[in-house]
Design a protein around this motif. Structure first.
Motif, short mmCIF file in Angstrom:
data_model
loop_
_atom_site.label_atom_id
_atom_site.label_comp_id
_atom_site.label_asym_id
_atom_site.label_seq_id
_atom_site.Cartn_x
_atom_site.Cartn_y
_atom_site.Cartn_z
N VAL A 113 0.84 -1.20 0.00
CA VAL A 113 0.00 0.00 0.00
C VAL A 113 0.87 1.25 0.00
CG1 VAL A 113 -1.84 -1.20 1.23
CG2 VAL A 113 -0.16 0.11 2.53
N LYS A 114 0.30 2.33 -0.50
CA LYS A 114 1.00 3.61 -0.54
C LYS A 114 0.09 4.69 0.03
CE LYS A 114 3.81 6.42 -3.71
NZ LYS A 114 4.23 6.59 -5.13
N PRO A 115 0.04 4.80 1.36
CA PRO A 115 -0.88 5.74 2.01
C PRO A 115 -0.33 7.15 2.03
CG PRO A 115 0.37 4.58 3.67
CD PRO A 115 0.80 4.01 2.34
N ASP A 116 -1.21 8.08 2.33
CA ASP A 116 -0.80 9.45 2.61
C ASP A 116 -0.20 9.43 4.01
OD1 ASP A 116 -0.48 12.12 3.09
OD2 ASP A 116 -2.61 12.65 2.91
N ILE A 117 1.09 9.72 4.14
CA ILE A 117 1.75 9.58 5.45
C ILE A 117 1.17 10.54 6.50
CG2 ILE A 117 3.88 8.67 4.50
CD1 ILE A 117 5.13 11.41 4.81
N SER A 118 0.51 11.60 6.04
CA SER A 118 -0.13 12.51 7.00
C SER A 118 -1.32 11.86 7.69
CB SER A 118 -0.57 13.81 6.31
OG SER A 118 -1.57 13.55 5.35
N ASN A 119 -1.80 10.74 7.11
CA ASN A 119 -2.92 10.01 7.69
C ASN A 119 -2.46 8.78 8.47
OD1 ASN A 119 -5.73 9.48 8.12
ND2 ASN A 119 -5.71 7.96 6.48
N LEU A 120 -1.13 8.68 8.69
CA LEU A 120 -0.59 7.54 9.43
C LEU A 120 -0.11 7.98 10.80
CD1 LEU A 120 1.60 5.47 6.92
CD2 LEU A 120 -0.71 4.97 7.72
N GLU A 121 -0.27 7.10 11.77
CA GLU A 121 0.29 7.32 13.10
C GLU A 121 0.85 6.01 13.62
OE1 GLU A 121 -2.70 8.72 15.71
OE2 GLU A 121 -4.07 7.03 15.40
N LYS A 122 1.93 6.12 14.37
CA LYS A 122 2.57 4.92 14.90
C LYS A 122 1.93 4.53 16.22
CE LYS A 122 7.13 4.41 14.77
NZ LYS A 122 8.57 4.50 15.16
N GLY A 123 1.59 3.24 16.34
CA GLY A 123 1.02 2.74 17.58
C GLY A 123 2.12 2.37 18.56
N LEU A 124 1.72 2.02 19.79
CA LEU A 124 2.68 1.63 20.81
C LEU A 124 3.39 0.33 20.45
CD1 LEU A 124 0.63 2.46 24.05
CD2 LEU A 124 2.45 3.82 22.97
N ASP A 125 2.82 -0.44 19.52
CA ASP A 125 3.44 -1.69 19.09
C ASP A 125 4.44 -1.48 17.96
OD1 ASP A 125 1.68 -1.01 17.10
OD2 ASP A 125 0.49 -2.85 17.19
N GLY A 126 4.65 -0.23 17.54
CA GLY A 126 5.62 0.07 16.49
C GLY A 126 5.07 -0.04 15.08
N LEU A 127 3.81 -0.47 14.94
CA LEU A 127 3.18 -0.57 13.63
C LEU A 127 2.47 0.75 13.31
CD1 LEU A 127 1.58 -4.12 13.97
CD2 LEU A 127 3.72 -3.54 12.80
N PHE A 128 2.16 0.93 12.03
CA PHE A 128 1.47 2.14 11.61
C PHE A 128 0.00 1.85 11.33
CE2 PHE A 128 5.90 2.95 10.67
CZ PHE A 128 6.06 4.24 11.16
N TYR A 129 -0.85 2.82 11.69
CA TYR A 129 -2.28 2.70 11.50
C TYR A 129 -2.81 3.97 10.86
CZ TYR A 129 -1.78 -1.06 14.94
OH TYR A 129 -1.40 -2.21 15.61
N THR A 130 -3.91 3.85 10.13
CA THR A 130 -4.53 5.05 9.56
C THR A 130 -5.31 5.77 10.66
OG1 THR A 130 -6.42 3.69 8.85
CG2 THR A 130 -4.69 4.12 7.22
N LYS A 131 -5.21 7.10 10.66
CA LYS A 131 -5.87 7.89 11.69
C LYS A 131 -7.39 7.79 11.58
CE LYS A 131 -2.11 11.26 11.98
NZ LYS A 131 -1.72 12.68 11.78
N ASP A 132 -7.88 7.64 10.35
CA ASP A 132 -9.34 7.57 10.16
C ASP A 132 -9.85 6.13 10.08
OD1 ASP A 132 -8.28 6.86 7.75
OD2 ASP A 132 -9.18 8.51 6.60
N ASN A 133 -8.95 5.15 10.40
CA ASN A 133 -9.33 3.72 10.43
C ASN A 133 -9.77 3.17 9.08
OD1 ASN A 133 -8.87 3.47 13.27
ND2 ASN A 133 -10.85 4.43 13.65
N THR A 134 -9.37 3.81 7.99
CA THR A 134 -9.69 3.28 6.67
C THR A 134 -8.77 2.10 6.34
OG1 THR A 134 -8.21 4.89 5.62
CG2 THR A 134 -10.53 5.48 5.81
N VAL A 135 -9.30 1.14 5.61
CA VAL A 135 -8.50 0.00 5.15
C VAL A 135 -7.97 0.34 3.77
CG1 VAL A 135 -8.50 -2.45 4.59
CG2 VAL A 135 -9.90 -1.60 6.49
N LEU A 136 -6.66 0.36 3.63
CA LEU A 136 -6.04 0.78 2.39
C LEU A 136 -6.06 -0.33 1.34
CD1 LEU A 136 -2.93 2.61 3.90
CD2 LEU A 136 -5.09 3.63 3.15
#
Length: 247
Positions: free
Chosen positions: A166-189
């Motif tokens: 996937v190639k997300p907009d990085i402004s819509n990504l945030e790093k979780g406490l587990d070190g993985l990245f998640y979309t801020k709006d919970n969309t499935v890419l």
């Protein structure tokens, strides 16, 4: 006196938090695909409904993640793949959420599931990728998974699935406490067919070890200064108490 203690203790606490963040970056200098966390200090006035701000406290925050690509390291292992340029591998987190990672150290577990180095399932276009018993499994530069069934002719290659890149907009990504990245709006890419892989390579961490060590020394000195200020406030308080006793 209480204002001096409040401000100094606030600064010491947030310097300690910044040290923790910097230490986490340094601890992951050898983690494949790791992205460094950025930190910043801010001055925050203490607001009141009935009066003007009387003091300011320090605040440490993680405003963003450094998405700069890490260096490519040659491994020669067929299941080690690195994303060329921008993009992420889609994985399932330990809480079964859709997450994204740059960790390309892939492997097949005992159940035949394609996972990364943390044991998280790597997603394909059809869901989790289950690889049947095979005499050969190959990952293409486009993320395609093909295999030769056991006992079959070596030329009988079967296309199984394609890794979900996937190639997300990085402004819509945030790093979780587990070190993985998640979309801020919970969309499935959705998968991006334009993303390509480099086989036999792993993307290293983008943490600058020298810069992190220098920052650690600087934060330690800053923390020591703030502790000295607390002791100085204690000394001033004791001197004031002595004057009151004399009077």
């Amino acid at each position: 006196m209480d204002k001096m203690l409040f401000v100094t203790m606030s600064g010491a606490e947030n310097t300690f938090l910044s040290q923790s963040l910097n230490a986490n970056n340094l601890a992951n200098v050898g983690t494949a695909g790791f992205k460094a966390d950025l930190a910043q200090f801010r001055s925050m006035p203490v607001m009141s409904k009935d009066s003007l701000p009387t003091r300011v406290y320090a605040l440490t925050e993680r405003p963003a993640t450094d998405f700069t690509p890490g260096p490519l390291m040659t491994t020669g292992r067929d299941f080690d793949v690195a994303i060329k340029g921008e993009g992420f591998f889609a994985v399932k987190s330990e809480t079964n959420e859709d997450a994204y990672s740059r960790d390309g150290a892939l492997q097949i577990n005992e159940q035949g599931l394609l996972t990364n180095s943390r044991g998280l399932a790597v997603m394909g276009e059809g869901g989790e990728i289950n690889i049947p018993p095979a005499q050969k499994v190959e990952i293409g530069n486009d993320g395609s998974i093909s295999f030769v069934p056991l006992g079959a002719n070596p030329d009988a290659v079967v296309l199984l699935d394609r890794i979900k890149l996937v190639k997300p907009d990085i402004s819509n990504l945030e790093k979780g406490l587990d070190g993985l990245f998640y979309t801020k709006d919970n969309t499935v890419l959705s998968g991006n067919p334009d993303i390509k892989l480099a086989k036999g390579f792993l993307e290293g961490s983008n943490v600058n070890a020298v810069e992190s060590i220098t920052n650690m020394i600087s934060l330690s000195r800053q923390y020591e200064i703030q502790l000295k200020m607390i002791k100085q406030a204690e000394a001033i308080d004791e001197a004031s108490t002595s004057l009151l006793r004399v009077s």
